[in-house]
Design a protein around this motif. Structure first.
Motif, PDB file in Angstrom:
ATOM      1  N   PRO A   1      40.960  46.778  54.685  1.00 40.63           N
ATOM      2  CA  PRO A   1      39.743  45.933  54.296  1.00 40.63           C
ATOM      3  C   PRO A   1      40.058  44.558  54.125  1.00 40.63           C
ATOM      4  CG  PRO A   1      40.005  47.912  52.572  1.00 40.63           C
ATOM      5  CD  PRO A   1      41.168  47.564  53.605  1.00 40.63           C
ATOM      6  N   VAL A   2      39.058  43.507  54.015  1.00 37.84           N
ATOM      7  CA  VAL A   2      39.512  42.228  53.853  1.00 37.84           C
ATOM      8  C   VAL A   2      38.840  41.805  52.489  1.00 37.84           C
ATOM      9  CG1 VAL A   2      39.580  41.620  56.277  1.00 37.84           C
ATOM     10  CG2 VAL A   2      37.301  41.626  55.038  1.00 37.84           C
ATOM     11  N   PRO A   3      39.227  40.854  51.651  1.00 33.18           N
ATOM     12  CA  PRO A   3      38.560  40.346  50.639  1.00 33.18           C
ATOM     13  C   PRO A   3      36.939  40.168  50.651  1.00 33.18           C
ATOM     14  CG  PRO A   3      40.447  39.443  50.774  1.00 33.18           C
ATOM     15  CD  PRO A   3      40.219  39.919  52.268  1.00 33.18           C
TER      16      PRO A   3
ATOM     17  N   THR B   1      35.464  47.421  39.192  1.00 32.85           N
ATOM     18  CA  THR B   1      36.474  47.667  40.016  1.00 32.85           C
ATOM     19  C   THR B   1      37.450  48.749  39.667  1.00 32.85           C
ATOM     20  OG1 THR B   1      37.739  46.138  38.753  1.00 32.85           O
ATOM     21  CG2 THR B   1      36.517  45.033  40.413  1.00 32.85           C
ATOM     22  N   GLN B   2      37.359  49.009  38.350  1.00 30.12           N
ATOM     23  CA  GLN B   2      38.317  50.026  37.841  1.00 30.12           C
ATOM     24  C   GLN B   2      37.676  51.502  38.090  1.00 30.12           C
ATOM     25  OE1 GLN B   2      38.650  48.876  33.858  1.00 30.12           O
ATOM     26  NE2 GLN B   2      40.486  47.651  34.066  1.00 30.12           N
ATOM     27  N   LYS B   3      36.254  51.494  38.152  1.00 29.23           N
ATOM     28  CA  LYS B   3      35.842  52.585  38.456  1.00 29.23           C
ATOM     29  C   LYS B   3      35.947  53.299  39.840  1.00 29.23           C
ATOM     30  CE  LYS B   3      30.833  54.253  39.097  1.00 29.23           C
ATOM     31  NZ  LYS B   3      29.536  54.008  38.774  1.00 29.23           N
ATOM     32  N   TYR B   4      35.867  52.291  40.742  1.00 26.61           N
ATOM     33  CA  TYR B   4      36.234  52.656  42.105  1.00 26.61           C
ATOM     34  C   TYR B   4      37.810  52.667  42.598  1.00 26.61           C
ATOM     35  CZ  TYR B   4      31.276  53.060  42.744  1.00 26.61           C
ATOM     36  OH  TYR B   4      29.822  53.221  42.615  1.00 26.61           O
ATOM     37  N   ASN B   5      38.599  52.138  41.529  1.00 24.72           N
ATOM     38  CA  ASN B   5      40.203  52.077  41.871  1.00 24.72           C
ATOM     39  C   ASN B   5      40.207  51.049  42.883  1.00 24.72           C
ATOM     40  OD1 ASN B   5      42.673  52.407  41.353  1.00 24.72           O
ATOM     41  ND2 ASN B   5      42.838  54.023  42.536  1.00 24.72           N
ATOM     42  N   ILE B   6      39.766  49.938  43.043  1.00 21.34           N
ATOM     43  CA  ILE B   6      39.901  48.851  43.846  1.00 21.34           C
ATOM     44  C   ILE B   6      40.902  47.761  43.299  1.00 21.34           C
ATOM     45  CG2 ILE B   6      38.464  47.140  45.215  1.00 21.34           C
ATOM     46  CD1 ILE B   6      37.747  49.934  45.786  1.00 21.34           C
ATOM     47  N   ASP B   7      41.876  47.405  44.374  1.00 21.57           N
ATOM     48  CA  ASP B   7      42.719  46.292  44.034  1.00 21.57           C
ATOM     49  C   ASP B   7      42.018  44.956  43.869  1.00 21.57           C
ATOM     50  OD1 ASP B   7      44.747  44.282  44.350  1.00 21.57           O
ATOM     51  OD2 ASP B   7      46.177  45.950  45.260  1.00 21.57           O
ATOM     52  N   LEU B   8      42.286  44.183  42.833  1.00 20.37           N
ATOM     53  CA  LEU B   8      41.526  43.037  42.658  1.00 20.37           C
ATOM     54  C   LEU B   8      41.550  41.886  43.828  1.00 20.37           C
ATOM     55  CD1 LEU B   8      42.018  42.541  38.731  1.00 20.37           C
ATOM     56  CD2 LEU B   8      40.100  43.687  39.893  1.00 20.37           C
ATOM     57  N   ASP B   9      42.696  42.217  44.594  1.00 19.03           N
ATOM     58  CA  ASP B   9      42.897  41.114  45.657  1.00 19.03           C
ATOM     59  C   ASP B   9      41.676  41.357  46.881  1.00 19.03           C
ATOM     60  OD1 ASP B   9      45.072  40.404  44.688  1.00 19.03           O
ATOM     61  OD2 ASP B   9      46.404  41.502  45.881  1.00 19.03           O
ATOM     62  N   TYR B  10      40.690  42.558  46.591  1.00 17.63           N
ATOM     63  CA  TYR B  10      39.777  42.529  47.762  1.00 17.63           C
ATOM     64  C   TYR B  10      38.340  42.061  47.100  1.00 17.63           C
ATOM     65  CZ  TYR B  10      42.970  45.983  50.317  1.00 17.63           C
ATOM     66  OH  TYR B  10      43.967  46.563  50.983  1.00 17.63           O
ATOM     67  N   ILE B  11      38.479  41.533  45.908  1.00 13.35           N
ATOM     68  CA  ILE B  11      37.134  41.111  45.419  1.00 13.35           C
ATOM     69  C   ILE B  11      37.363  39.674  45.043  1.00 13.35           C
ATOM     70  CG2 ILE B  11      35.772  41.256  43.155  1.00 13.35           C
ATOM     71  CD1 ILE B  11      35.062  43.301  45.168  1.00 13.35           C
ATOM     72  N   GLN B  12      36.160  38.848  45.297  1.00  7.79           N
ATOM     73  CA  GLN B  12      36.245  37.487  44.637  1.00  7.79           C
ATOM     74  C   GLN B  12      34.724  37.509  44.086  1.00  7.79           C
ATOM     75  OE1 GLN B  12      35.991  33.828  47.528  1.00  7.79           O
ATOM     76  NE2 GLN B  12      37.927  33.645  46.560  1.00  7.79           N
ATOM     77  N   ILE B  13      34.516  36.620  43.299  1.00  9.07           N
ATOM     78  CA  ILE B  13      33.272  36.376  42.595  1.00  9.07           C
ATOM     79  C   ILE B  13      32.845  35.101  42.894  1.00  9.07           C
ATOM     80  CG2 ILE B  13      31.835  36.523  40.362  1.00  9.07           C
ATOM     81  CD1 ILE B  13      32.997  39.472  41.321  1.00  9.07           C
TER      82      ILE B  13
END
Length: 556
Positions: free
Chosen positions: A387-389, A412-424
């Motif tokens: 993936p990319v962020p 993010t915790q529900k899907y066990n996603i590394d926070l590096d993949y998300i930006q708000i």
């Protein structure tokens, strides 16, 4: 005999809900034998909470068959009674001057009059109770129910097309309230209502919806006069015992009623559309409804009414617009953008997002997109894709919810996603108040180690202040900085300084809306290598974007 007449008199009045309408029949039992020519009822009600504008009525409740020569008749009997609101109901019985009643006849007639007044009191109370349900308590003008009732009668009679419908909002009433205080401001509104009523003919209506919002149905030939009244109406206010002139003006929407009117509620709805548009245009004191206004509002109503079902039915689809490093032509990220597949066609955010924001629905959509993005990233990882962020937009109207940052982290915790993949991503604010909400929100995200981005940088309240004050990871430079047909040295200097300041503050910079090679060249010269725009890619469907993930290099 006398008792039989009184019993029948009482029965007639008791069998009706409208004492005034029954009066002719009831008095006809007595009046001919008493040679009565007419009976007049006078109603004089002062200004009270129940009747804020007062009430004066002069009604002939009985007319006899004898010659009615006003010079040959006098008042032979009169009787009065106080009303519950401290007004007065009076009855005047007229008969020819030569009339001669016996004492018993006079007593019988007086008993009948007093019985009639008792029934009038009952009728007045019932009338007031019924009226109060259709009346605005402060001004005594019809409320929305009373106004619609009147419009309904005009539609049934086929007369409605002779009227224009108005929705008008008083200008600057907050200033009047601060100047005179709440109590006297209420008095000023009552005086304004009376001024409107003085203009209004018997077959027209002025309604008060509450606050500073009014409605009206006025004959079309009187349109100019009424609009002039709305532009400036003089009343007065009292402050420190001094009578001070107050000039009230209104912003109005006008609906020229035609055959397209299908229900009486549209008399308010359509004129309110034009009023809303007029209020947004500071130089327009009034506007007439146009087809375009009606179409726009109808479309917005469709969006409001269909939104929740659209979410439930998964009609909203997430598209991904790539972010690219221009030095290596490599895919480095994406922005998640929502599209609504509604009735067989895509509706774009520019149409539905402003409607959702006005009605505080946008948070539901933004959380939905966040959930879709995290679910998709989880699927990519599980399928072996790298993936990319992905940045997810949240509306400024969402930020008043103190739980928003916690909701984002929970997804993010529900899907066990590394926070590096998300930006708000949030849009640069336009006001100092909104800046405070954004600051609190971004501080919470920063404490959770969630990256954030400011969209449309350079268009808001204080762009340089954002660089200084907000804990953002990225700023996205608005496309207006590179939109000139010919890019100049001045464009280059401005961009170079913004980018240098951001980099010194360890803030990443990306420019949106990039479509031309000369824009790419300029951005590379000033040190901004990360871009987003049609030069590389339009927003892509999930399937199309997954193909980009498989080969992240764009051909040169």
């Amino acid at each position: 005999m006398e008792n039989n007449i009184l019993n029948r008199f009482i029965q007639i009045l008791s069998d009706t809900d409208n004492t005034i309408e029954a009066a002719e029949e009831a008095f006809d039992l007595l009046a001919p034998s008493f040679n009565i020519s007419q009976i007049i009822l006078d109603l004089n009600i002062p200004e009270t909470r129940q009747t804020p504008t007062g009430e004066v009525r002069h009604i002939t409740v009985y007319t006899g068959d004898i010659a009615n020569d006003s010079g040959a008749e006098i008042v032979w009997l009169e009787e009065s009674q106080r009303t519950f609101e401290n007004g007065m109901i009076s009855i005047h019985v007229y008969a020819p001057i030569e009339t001669n009643w016996t004492a018993d006849e006079r007593q019988l007639l007086l008993s009948a009059i007093r019985i009639f007044l008792i029934h009038m009191g009952r009728f007045r109370l019932e009338e007031l109770v019924q009226k109060s349900a259709l009346t605005q308590y402060l001004t005594g003008l019809p409320n929305s129910g009373g106004f619609i009732s009147f419009a309904t009668r005009k539609m049934i009679s086929g007369d409605i097309n002779r009227f224009n419908s108005y929705y008008f909002n008083l200008k600057g009433f907050g200033l009047i309230n601060r100047r005179f205080g709440n109590e006297e401001t209420d008095n000023i509104i009552r005086r304004y209502a009376r001024a409107l009523l003085e203009f209004c003919n018997d077959d027209e209506i002025i309604g008060h919806l509450g606050g500073d919002n009014f409605v009206a149905l006025i004959r079309k030939e009187r349109t100019g006069d009424f609009l002039a009244l709305l532009q400036k109406t003089e009343v007065f206010g009292i402050r420190n015992g001094e009578k001070i002139p107050v000039y009230i003006s209104a912003v109005a929407g006008v609906y020229d009623i035609d055959d397209s009117l299908k229900n009486p509620g549209q008399t308010i709805g359509r004129s309110s559309i034009a009023c809303s548009v007029a209020r947004s245009l500071s130089n327009e004191p009034f506007l007439f409804v146009t087809k375009e206004m009606s179409t726009k509002v109808y479309r917005e109503k469709q969006i409001e009414d269909s939104f929740e079902d659209g979410l439930s039915n998964n009609e909203f689809k997430v598209f991904y617009q790539p972010k690219v490093d221009t030095k290596t032509n490599t895919l480095i990220g994406a922005e998640a953008l929502s599209r609504w597949f509604y009735h067989g066609e895509y509706v774009y955010p520019a149409e539905f997002v402003p409607v959702l924001e006005r009605n505080s629905y946008s948070i539901g959509l933004d959380i939905y997109v966040m959930e879709e993005v995290c679910s998709t990233i989880r699927q990519w990882i599980d399928k072996g894709l790298d993936p990319v962020p992905v940045s997810v937009n949240f509306s400024r109207s969402d930020l008043s919810d103190d739980r928003l940052a916690d909701q984002i982290l929970a997804i993010t915790q529900k899907y066990n996603i590394d926070l590096d993949y998300i930006q708000i991503e949030v849009t640069e604010t336009a006001t100092q108040k909104e800046k405070g909400l954004i600051t609190d929100f971004l501080n919470k995200l920063n404490g959770m180690h969630i990256a954030s981005s400011i969209d449309d940088f350079g268009t808001g309240y204080s762009s340089l202040g954002i660089l200084r004050d907000l804990p953002v990871s990225t700023i996205k430079i608005d496309k207006s900085f590179i939109d000139n047909e010919i890019l100049t040295t001045r464009d280059e200097i401005v961009l170079k300084n913004i980018i240098n300041m951001a980099k010194e503050l360890d803030i990443e910079v990306i420019t949106e809306g990039v479509e031309r090679p000369d824009q790419i060249a300029l951005l590379q010269r000033v040190g901004c290598d990360h871009v987003q725009g049609f030069f590389y890619d339009k927003p892509l469907s999930l399937e199309e974007f997954e193909e980009r993930l498989k080969n992240k290099i764009y051909p040169v």
